[in-house]
Design a protein around this motif. Structure first.
Motif, PDB file in Angstrom:
ATOM      1  N   UNK A 294       0.830  -1.215   0.000  1.00  0.00           N
ATOM      2  CA  UNK A 294       0.000   0.000   0.000  1.00  0.00           C
ATOM      3  C   UNK A 294       0.858   1.255   0.000  1.00  0.00           C
ATOM      4  N   UNK A 295       1.962   1.210   0.728  1.00  0.00           N
ATOM      5  CA  UNK A 295       2.848   2.369   0.763  1.00  0.00           C
ATOM      6  C   UNK A 295       3.503   2.593  -0.601  1.00  0.00           C
ATOM      7  N   UNK A 296       3.924   1.507  -1.257  1.00  0.00           N
ATOM      8  CA  UNK A 296       4.492   1.655  -2.600  1.00  0.00           C
ATOM      9  C   UNK A 296       3.457   2.256  -3.533  1.00  0.00           C
ATOM     10  N   UNK A 297       2.235   1.759  -3.458  1.00  0.00           N
ATOM     11  CA  UNK A 297       1.169   2.290  -4.300  1.00  0.00           C
ATOM     12  C   UNK A 297       0.966   3.779  -4.055  1.00  0.00           C
ATOM     13  N   UNK A 298       0.950   4.191  -2.798  1.00  0.00           N
ATOM     14  CA  UNK A 298       0.776   5.612  -2.463  1.00  0.00           C
ATOM     15  C   UNK A 298       1.911   6.463  -3.026  1.00  0.00           C
ATOM     16  N   UNK A 299       3.128   5.949  -2.928  1.00  0.00           N
ATOM     17  CA  UNK A 299       4.272   6.719  -3.438  1.00  0.00           C
ATOM     18  C   UNK A 299       4.248   6.820  -4.958  1.00  0.00           C
ATOM     19  N   UNK A 300       3.837   5.754  -5.634  1.00  0.00           N
ATOM     20  CA  UNK A 300       3.750   5.796  -7.098  1.00  0.00           C
ATOM     21  C   UNK A 300       2.646   6.752  -7.538  1.00  0.00           C
TER      22      UNK A 300
ATOM     23  N   UNK B  66       1.052  12.150  -9.636  1.00  0.00           N
ATOM     24  CA  UNK B  66       0.416  13.450  -9.419  1.00  0.00           C
ATOM     25  C   UNK B  66       1.410  14.595  -9.567  1.00  0.00           C
ATOM     26  N   UNK B  67       2.698  14.321  -9.317  1.00  0.00           N
ATOM     27  CA  UNK B  67       3.745  15.334  -9.508  1.00  0.00           C
ATOM     28  C   UNK B  67       4.044  15.556 -10.984  1.00  0.00           C
ATOM     29  N   UNK B  68       3.478  14.721 -11.848  1.00  0.00           N
ATOM     30  CA  UNK B  68       3.707  14.865 -13.274  1.00  0.00           C
ATOM     31  C   UNK B  68       4.676  13.848 -13.848  1.00  0.00           C
ATOM     32  N   UNK B  69       5.165  12.941 -13.016  1.00  0.00           N
ATOM     33  CA  UNK B  69       6.049  11.883 -13.513  1.00  0.00           C
ATOM     34  C   UNK B  69       5.218  10.948 -14.371  1.00  0.00           C
ATOM     35  N   UNK B  70       5.707  10.682 -15.565  1.00  0.00           N
ATOM     36  CA  UNK B  70       4.952   9.802 -16.452  1.00  0.00           C
ATOM     37  C   UNK B  70       5.522   8.392 -16.455  1.00  0.00           C
TER      38      UNK B  70
ATOM     39  N   UNK C 117       1.657  -8.050  -6.215  1.00  0.00           N
ATOM     40  CA  UNK C 117       1.302  -8.217  -7.635  1.00  0.00           C
ATOM     41  C   UNK C 117       0.179  -7.256  -8.013  1.00  0.00           C
ATOM     42  N   UNK C 118      -0.814  -7.132  -7.133  1.00  0.00           N
ATOM     43  CA  UNK C 118      -1.931  -6.213  -7.398  1.00  0.00           C
ATOM     44  C   UNK C 118      -1.423  -4.766  -7.493  1.00  0.00           C
ATOM     45  N   UNK C 119      -0.478  -4.393  -6.647  1.00  0.00           N
ATOM     46  CA  UNK C 119       0.103  -3.048  -6.694  1.00  0.00           C
ATOM     47  C   UNK C 119       0.797  -2.802  -8.030  1.00  0.00           C
ATOM     48  N   UNK C 120       1.508  -3.802  -8.527  1.00  0.00           N
ATOM     49  CA  UNK C 120       2.193  -3.662  -9.822  1.00  0.00           C
ATOM     50  C   UNK C 120       1.184  -3.514 -10.957  1.00  0.00           C
ATOM     51  N   UNK C 121       0.095  -4.276 -10.912  1.00  0.00           N
ATOM     52  CA  UNK C 121      -0.951  -4.156 -11.934  1.00  0.00           C
ATOM     53  C   UNK C 121      -1.587  -2.764 -11.904  1.00  0.00           C
ATOM     54  N   UNK C 122      -1.842  -2.255 -10.697  1.00  0.00           N
ATOM     55  CA  UNK C 122      -2.439  -0.927 -10.561  1.00  0.00           C
ATOM     56  C   UNK C 122      -1.493   0.161 -11.068  1.00  0.00           C
ATOM     57  N   UNK C 123      -0.200  -0.010 -10.812  1.00  0.00           N
ATOM     58  CA  UNK C 123       0.787   0.968 -11.290  1.00  0.00           C
ATOM     59  C   UNK C 123       0.810   0.982 -12.815  1.00  0.00           C
ATOM     60  N   UNK C 124       0.725  -0.176 -13.428  1.00  0.00           N
ATOM     61  CA  UNK C 124       0.700  -0.267 -14.894  1.00  0.00           C
ATOM     62  C   UNK C 124      -0.525   0.463 -15.448  1.00  0.00           C
ATOM     63  N   UNK C 125      -1.692   0.226 -14.826  1.00  0.00           N
ATOM     64  CA  UNK C 125      -2.925   0.887 -15.280  1.00  0.00           C
ATOM     65  C   UNK C 125      -2.836   2.400 -15.114  1.00  0.00           C
ATOM     66  N   UNK C 126      -2.255   2.839 -13.996  1.00  0.00           N
ATOM     67  CA  UNK C 126      -2.113   4.267 -13.739  1.00  0.00           C
ATOM     68  C   UNK C 126      -1.239   4.922 -14.816  1.00  0.00           C
ATOM     69  N   UNK C 127      -0.125   4.261 -15.154  1.00  0.00           N
ATOM     70  CA  UNK C 127       0.772   4.808 -16.180  1.00  0.00           C
ATOM     71  C   UNK C 127       0.112   4.791 -17.552  1.00  0.00           C
ATOM     72  N   UNK C 128      -0.615   3.743 -17.873  1.00  0.00           N
ATOM     73  CA  UNK C 128      -1.324   3.683 -19.157  1.00  0.00           C
ATOM     74  C   UNK C 128      -2.329   4.820 -19.266  1.00  0.00           C
ATOM     75  N   UNK C 129      -3.033   5.076 -18.176  1.00  0.00           N
ATOM     76  CA  UNK C 129      -4.031   6.149 -18.164  1.00  0.00           C
ATOM     77  C   UNK C 129      -3.370   7.507 -18.410  1.00  0.00           C
ATOM     78  N   UNK C 130      -2.124   7.657 -17.954  1.00  0.00           N
ATOM     79  CA  UNK C 130      -1.371   8.898 -18.156  1.00  0.00           C
ATOM     80  C   UNK C 130      -0.604   8.891 -19.475  1.00  0.00           C
ATOM     81  N   UNK C 131      -0.872   7.885 -20.323  1.00  0.00           N
ATOM     82  CA  UNK C 131      -0.173   7.731 -21.598  1.00  0.00           C
ATOM     83  C   UNK C 131       1.342   7.635 -21.380  1.00  0.00           C
ATOM     84  N   UNK C 132       1.708   6.769 -20.429  1.00  0.00           N
ATOM     85  CA  UNK C 132       3.102   6.619 -20.033  1.00  0.00           C
ATOM     86  C   UNK C 132       3.458   5.136 -19.905  1.00  0.00           C
TER      87      UNK C 132
END
Length: 158
Positions: A58-64, A69-73, A90-105
């Motif tokens: 959860x902490x890794x997810x919050x930091x990512x 939000x800081x604009x890192x793509x 594993x779920x955190x990694x999947x969520x990070x991938x989705x977050x980056x895809x949503x940001x076109x990153x």
């Protein structure tokens, strides 16, 4: 009359004051240790813990999310120190991938150990998230994906 082991443990606990007994209890620190290296086109997040699991995912997810939000793509997650990854990791990694895809990153994992790679294959994470052996290869992949996105953007503008 025979006295069981549990009796002695319970007896010991009642005799020893709580604050003294707490010295013998392990201290659980849920703060995830990581190193963040920001570059112009990407950020490298190096996990310094030995596990990515329910105690720190959860902490890794919050930091990512904060980085996003800081604009890192583009994010490279260096997991070379990780030797255990459970379902919450594993779920955190999947969520990070989705977050980056949503940001076109891009979101790229690198440096995983062979046992974790086997787990990722078992749950098909390797088909969802880009995985590279080294940080240099992860950087190359990000530059290639950035170039591809720029070309697609140019084609759509014509």
């Amino acid at each position: 009359m025979q006295v069981g082991r549990d009796f002695f443990i319970g007896f010991f606990i009642t005799l020893v004051p709580f604050n003294l007994f707490s010295v013998f209890l392990p201290v659980i620190n849920n703060t995830m240790e990581l190193k963040i290296e920001k570059n112009e086109k990407y950020v490298i997040v190096k996990l310094l813990d030995k596990a990515l699991d329910k105690t720190n995912s959860n902490e890794l997810s919050s930091r990512l999310i904060a980085l996003n939000k800081e604009g890192v793509k583009n994010i490279i997650l260096d997991m070379s120190n990780i030797f255990n990854c459970d379902s919450s990791g594993i779920r955190t990694l999947e969520e990070a991938k989705k977050m980056c895809e949503k940001a076109n990153a891009s979101f790229v994992i690198c440096g995983i150990d062979k046992d974790i790679r086997a787990v990722f294959k078992l749950v098909d994470l390797d088909k969802v998230v880009s995985i590279c052996p080294t940080i240099d290869e992860a950087k190359d992949l990000i530059f290639m994906e950035e170039l591809e996105r720029d070309l697609l953007k140019d084609e759509n503008n014509e």
